[in-house]
Motif scaffolding. Sequence first.
Motif, PDB file in Angstrom:
ATOM      1  N   TYR B 231       0.832  -1.208   0.000  1.00  0.00           N
ATOM      2  CA  TYR B 231       0.000   0.000   0.000  1.00  0.00           C
ATOM      3  C   TYR B 231       0.867   1.259   0.000  1.00  0.00           C
ATOM      4  O   TYR B 231       0.574   2.241  -0.685  1.00  0.00           O
ATOM      5  N   LEU B 232       1.952   1.184   0.767  1.00  0.00           N
ATOM      6  CA  LEU B 232       2.908   2.292   0.773  1.00  0.00           C
ATOM      7  C   LEU B 232       3.450   2.522  -0.644  1.00  0.00           C
ATOM      8  O   LEU B 232       3.591   3.659  -1.097  1.00  0.00           O
ATOM      9  N   GLY B 233       3.706   1.441  -1.355  1.00  0.00           N
ATOM     10  CA  GLY B 233       4.203   1.532  -2.729  1.00  0.00           C
ATOM     11  C   GLY B 233       3.187   2.186  -3.656  1.00  0.00           C
ATOM     12  O   GLY B 233       3.547   2.978  -4.531  1.00  0.00           O
ATOM     13  N   ILE B 234       1.902   1.884  -3.456  1.00  0.00           N
ATOM     14  CA  ILE B 234       0.860   2.525  -4.274  1.00  0.00           C
ATOM     15  C   ILE B 234       0.870   4.035  -4.015  1.00  0.00           C
ATOM     16  O   ILE B 234       0.876   4.837  -4.945  1.00  0.00           O
ATOM     17  N   GLY B 235       0.901   4.409  -2.731  1.00  0.00           N
ATOM     18  CA  GLY B 235       0.869   5.831  -2.382  1.00  0.00           C
ATOM     19  C   GLY B 235       2.101   6.578  -2.868  1.00  0.00           C
ATOM     20  O   GLY B 235       1.996   7.688  -3.396  1.00  0.00           O
ATOM     21  N   ILE B 236       3.270   5.974  -2.697  1.00  0.00           N
ATOM     22  CA  ILE B 236       4.500   6.623  -3.159  1.00  0.00           C
ATOM     23  C   ILE B 236       4.530   6.650  -4.683  1.00  0.00           C
ATOM     24  O   ILE B 236       4.905   7.647  -5.294  1.00  0.00           O
ATOM     25  N   GLY B 237       4.107   5.549  -5.293  1.00  0.00           N
ATOM     26  CA  GLY B 237       4.065   5.488  -6.757  1.00  0.00           C
ATOM     27  C   GLY B 237       3.201   6.603  -7.332  1.00  0.00           C
ATOM     28  O   GLY B 237       3.555   7.242  -8.333  1.00  0.00           O
ATOM     29  N   ASN B 238       2.060   6.873  -6.691  1.00  0.00           N
ATOM     30  CA  ASN B 238       1.197   7.968  -7.148  1.00  0.00           C
ATOM     31  C   ASN B 238       1.933   9.301  -7.100  1.00  0.00           C
ATOM     32  O   ASN B 238       1.788  10.138  -7.996  1.00  0.00           O
ATOM     33  N   MET B 239       2.735   9.489  -6.049  1.00  0.00           N
ATOM     34  CA  MET B 239       3.495  10.743  -5.953  1.00  0.00           C
ATOM     35  C   MET B 239       4.575  10.809  -7.037  1.00  0.00           C
ATOM     36  O   MET B 239       4.901  11.881  -7.528  1.00  0.00           O
ATOM     37  N   ILE B 240       5.111   9.654  -7.424  1.00  0.00           N
ATOM     38  CA  ILE B 240       6.129   9.647  -8.484  1.00  0.00           C
ATOM     39  C   ILE B 240       5.503  10.030  -9.828  1.00  0.00           C
ATOM     40  O   ILE B 240       6.056  10.851 -10.551  1.00  0.00           O
ATOM     41  N   VAL B 241       4.344   9.475 -10.168  1.00  0.00           N
ATOM     42  CA  VAL B 241       3.753   9.834 -11.463  1.00  0.00           C
ATOM     43  C   VAL B 241       3.316  11.303 -11.476  1.00  0.00           C
ATOM     44  O   VAL B 241       3.372  11.965 -12.509  1.00  0.00           O
ATOM     45  N   VAL B 242       2.914  11.821 -10.334  1.00  0.00           N
ATOM     46  CA  VAL B 242       2.415  13.200 -10.311  1.00  0.00           C
ATOM     47  C   VAL B 242       3.546  14.222 -10.235  1.00  0.00           C
ATOM     48  O   VAL B 242       3.480  15.282 -10.844  1.00  0.00           O
ATOM     49  N   LEU B 243       4.605  13.905  -9.491  1.00  0.00           N
ATOM     50  CA  LEU B 243       5.650  14.906  -9.239  1.00  0.00           C
ATOM     51  C   LEU B 243       6.985  14.608  -9.916  1.00  0.00           C
ATOM     52  O   LEU B 243       7.837  15.488  -9.983  1.00  0.00           O
ATOM     53  N   SER B 244       7.205  13.372 -10.355  1.00  0.00           N
ATOM     54  CA  SER B 244       8.503  12.976 -10.904  1.00  0.00           C
ATOM     55  C   SER B 244       9.649  13.496 -10.029  1.00  0.00           C
ATOM     56  O   SER B 244      10.539  14.210 -10.505  1.00  0.00           O
ATOM     57  N   PRO B 245       9.651  13.147  -8.740  1.00  0.00           N
ATOM     58  CA  PRO B 245      10.673  13.654  -7.818  1.00  0.00           C
ATOM     59  C   PRO B 245      12.013  12.955  -8.035  1.00  0.00           C
ATOM     60  O   PRO B 245      12.054  11.882  -8.633  1.00  0.00           O
ATOM     61  N   ASP B 246      13.106  13.568  -7.592  1.00  0.00           N
ATOM     62  CA  ASP B 246      14.365  12.818  -7.634  1.00  0.00           C
ATOM     63  C   ASP B 246      14.632  12.055  -6.355  1.00  0.00           C
ATOM     64  O   ASP B 246      15.465  11.169  -6.340  1.00  0.00           O
ATOM     65  N   ARG B 247      13.909  12.389  -5.273  1.00  0.00           N
ATOM     66  CA  ARG B 247      14.153  11.646  -4.033  1.00  0.00           C
ATOM     67  C   ARG B 247      12.887  11.496  -3.198  1.00  0.00           C
ATOM     68  O   ARG B 247      12.060  12.391  -3.152  1.00  0.00           O
ATOM     69  N   ILE B 248      12.763  10.327  -2.558  1.00  0.00           N
ATOM     70  CA  ILE B 248      11.686  10.041  -1.607  1.00  0.00           C
ATOM     71  C   ILE B 248      12.357   9.795  -0.259  1.00  0.00           C
ATOM     72  O   ILE B 248      13.263   8.963  -0.160  1.00  0.00           O
ATOM     73  N   VAL B 249      11.942  10.524   0.775  1.00  0.00           N
ATOM     74  CA  VAL B 249      12.558  10.387   2.095  1.00  0.00           C
ATOM     75  C   VAL B 249      11.513   9.851   3.083  1.00  0.00           C
ATOM     76  O   VAL B 249      10.450  10.455   3.247  1.00  0.00           O
ATOM     77  N   ILE B 250      11.820   8.729   3.724  1.00  0.00           N
ATOM     78  CA  ILE B 250      10.885   8.091   4.653  1.00  0.00           C
ATOM     79  C   ILE B 250      11.388   8.278   6.082  1.00  0.00           C
ATOM     80  O   ILE B 250      12.490   7.839   6.423  1.00  0.00           O
ATOM     81  N   GLY B 251      10.595   8.929   6.911  1.00  0.00           N
ATOM     82  CA  GLY B 251      10.969   9.156   8.301  1.00  0.00           C
ATOM     83  C   GLY B 251       9.878   8.695   9.251  1.00  0.00           C
ATOM     84  O   GLY B 251       8.948   7.999   8.855  1.00  0.00           O
ATOM     85  N   GLY B 252       9.998   9.102  10.505  1.00  0.00           N
ATOM     86  CA  GLY B 252       9.050   8.674  11.537  1.00  0.00           C
ATOM     87  C   GLY B 252       9.522   7.381  12.172  1.00  0.00           C
ATOM     88  O   GLY B 252      10.379   6.674  11.610  1.00  0.00           O
ATOM     89  N   GLY B 253       8.961   7.053  13.342  1.00  0.00           N
ATOM     90  CA  GLY B 253       9.430   5.910  14.119  1.00  0.00           C
ATOM     91  C   GLY B 253       9.441   4.603  13.345  1.00  0.00           C
ATOM     92  O   GLY B 253      10.352   3.787  13.484  1.00  0.00           O
ATOM     93  N   ILE B 254       8.445   4.407  12.464  1.00  0.00           N
ATOM     94  CA  ILE B 254       8.291   3.109  11.803  1.00  0.00           C
ATOM     95  C   ILE B 254       9.206   2.972  10.586  1.00  0.00           C
ATOM     96  O   ILE B 254       9.369   1.892  10.025  1.00  0.00           O
ATOM     97  N   ALA B 255       9.849   4.095  10.202  1.00  0.00           N
ATOM     98  CA  ALA B 255      10.846   4.024   9.128  1.00  0.00           C
ATOM     99  C   ALA B 255      11.977   3.077   9.520  1.00  0.00           C
ATOM    100  O   ALA B 255      12.690   2.551   8.657  1.00  0.00           O
ATOM    101  N   ALA B 256      12.119   2.819  10.837  1.00  0.00           N
ATOM    102  CA  ALA B 256      13.135   1.872  11.315  1.00  0.00           C
ATOM    103  C   ALA B 256      12.930   0.477  10.727  1.00  0.00           C
ATOM    104  O   ALA B 256      13.863  -0.329  10.680  1.00  0.00           O
ATOM    105  N   ALA B 257      11.719   0.187  10.259  1.00  0.00           N
ATOM    106  CA  ALA B 257      11.468  -1.110   9.620  1.00  0.00           C
ATOM    107  C   ALA B 257      12.304  -1.279   8.363  1.00  0.00           C
ATOM    108  O   ALA B 257      12.596  -2.397   7.940  1.00  0.00           O
ATOM    109  N   GLY B 258      12.708  -0.168   7.765  1.00  0.00           N
ATOM    110  CA  GLY B 258      13.591  -0.201   6.590  1.00  0.00           C
ATOM    111  C   GLY B 258      13.068  -1.120   5.501  1.00  0.00           C
ATOM    112  O   GLY B 258      11.893  -1.050   5.124  1.00  0.00           O
ATOM    113  N   ASP B 259      13.945  -2.012   5.010  1.00  0.00           N
ATOM    114  CA  ASP B 259      13.585  -2.847   3.863  1.00  0.00           C
ATOM    115  C   ASP B 259      12.443  -3.823   4.148  1.00  0.00           C
ATOM    116  O   ASP B 259      11.822  -4.315   3.206  1.00  0.00           O
TER     117      ASP B 259
END
Lengths: 323, 323
Positions: B231-259
């Motif tokens: 689901y995270l991939g769907i949400g981030i993917g939507n931001m990629i098609v809309v914004l074509s960003p060069d970087r996505i930064v994931i923070g917050g406590g649960i970012a510790a889950a990493g890969d």
Amino acid sequence: MDGPAATRHLGLDLGATNLKWTVVEREGDGSWRTLDRGSVVTRAAGGPDAIVPQLGEVGHEAMRRWPGIITAGVGIPGLYDPKAGATRFLVNLRGPWDGYPVAAPVGAALGVPVALINDARAFGVAELRLGAGRGASSMVGLTLGTGVGGVIAVDGKVHQGHDGTAGEIGHQTIDPDGPDCNCGNHGCLEAFARADRIAEACGTATAEEAVERARNGDAAAIEGLRRVGRYLGIGIGNMIVVLSPDRIVIGGGIAAAGDLLLETAREEIRRRVQTTSVSEVEIVTAELGTWAGAIGAAIHGAEVASAAEQTAPAATAPATAPR
Amino acid sequence: MDGPAATRHLGLDLGATNLKWTVVEREGDGSWRTLDRGSVVTRAAGGPDAIVPQLGEVGHEAMRRWPGIITAGVGIPGLYDPKAGATRFLVNLRGPWDGYPVAAPVGAALGVPVALINDARAFGVAELRLGAGRGASSMVGLTLGTGVGGVIAVDGKVHQGHDGTAGEIGHQTIDPDGPDCNCGNHGCLEAFARADRIAEACGTATAEEAVERARNGDAAAIEGLRRVGRYLGIGIGNMIVVLSPDRIVIGGGIAAAGDLLLETAREEIRRRVQTTSVSEVEIVTAELGTWAGAIGAAIHGAEVASAAEQTAPAATAPATAPR
């Protein structure tokens, strides 16, 4: 007080059916107006080897009529590589288009600098500068047609991203298990709101027929358009939470459906968007009709050349001397 | 050659549990560094009447330690009205917060101009200027915690929209029939990826426990995180098609889950995003940890005051004279 002199700019809009051209003038005060425009049938059967020379010929004829043109822009119906000035993938035009050079040969034919832009982004540039987006700080644009094109503008400027693909609103996933999309994904907004899917939802042969029937009170067509409007509302609502735009501009042939589509879209937006005051976001139909692409391409060409001039004057000299 | 002198700026980050503060310095070359930081327990039980004075007291103490502070920024854990400098809705703090003034009383207590910013946008400002977003032109940021915060940056600048709400990526609808969200909508990204829903998906009491168990090889926790990652991939993917960003930064406590989360997110993005080259978009974890909000608030306060100074010098004078 004398301002800077007016300058003239050519726009070409490559479509699968028609190749449109326009000549616009940037006034001394920075405003834009259209001087002339026209359309010819695209030599689609000949592929890129026929179409790219045609862009040069059509542009050349416009420049003959309107002396003093100093830049050109070309609207591309698909993906392209802005650095190479070449196409990448055009869904509705016979190829091979991957890596096919456009900016260099058209620039050589015309003797002015040429910049490429995606046709939906060109629509956005035109509506933002002299259409329904005038005065907006942040704008979201959608073109409803064979596909669903998109464009976003932030701080008064169309955001294209490093590769010109930013704004592909039609390819956001709005249903993980939704129907197949032409792009290869499934559940994209386009997979619900492109013309053939609208026809399908309404039980008609074409989207135009669906709009026509709904106008005449056909219940199935009305309900079909309402269903599509809800998906449109989800997609537009997502853009509102992400961008908090002041204006949404809906263009393309199917925008003629107007409230038949937009009423349920607005309902869905009001239901779903809780992060910002939806009543402050205007949802309006586009003003420039089918000429927006050519006008936006012309403005984009002018703006790219101006930006290049400010950073590195030598780099903007055309490959061949202007006449 | 002497550049402009370094300046000092205060940041306050209002959280439901802790109130963090930081002092940052803008060097003559425009770069930023952190001088000091600290944290106290938020007087949450007392509501706004206790919390707003506490912001003033904590800020005052930081200014006593670090003389020469000229602006302050306050990170708000929710919605606020940037023009009125007042809160609108804070989901995790006892109210009444609707229309409660913050900028004016804190500014009066500190004697410097105060600007408010949403805490996720503050995270984005900090990561963009001196964290994992450094050098990015367009950036998308997500904070994974109790809720899912978001931020977008375009052309090297965080885009907040006219009301500070732009960037609410967590509240895009990614499934029309998805589960209820705290915002009132359903099927938002947050409804799938907030901490308690992660715990639910993994069959654990908390999201932290889910990450811990998945690290130790627990199959149910691993599968639960993979499901959320999609689901995270769907949400981030939507931001990629809309914004074509060069970087996505994931923070917050649960970012510790990493890969454990991001691997399936990346798979989903590769599967769904067809409009741009996904391999060119870097997806990285945040660098500034729990201090990003306070640092970003400090930078935002400084940038708002600089912008105001450039357009209307008189308007930036603080309500009371600086000491």
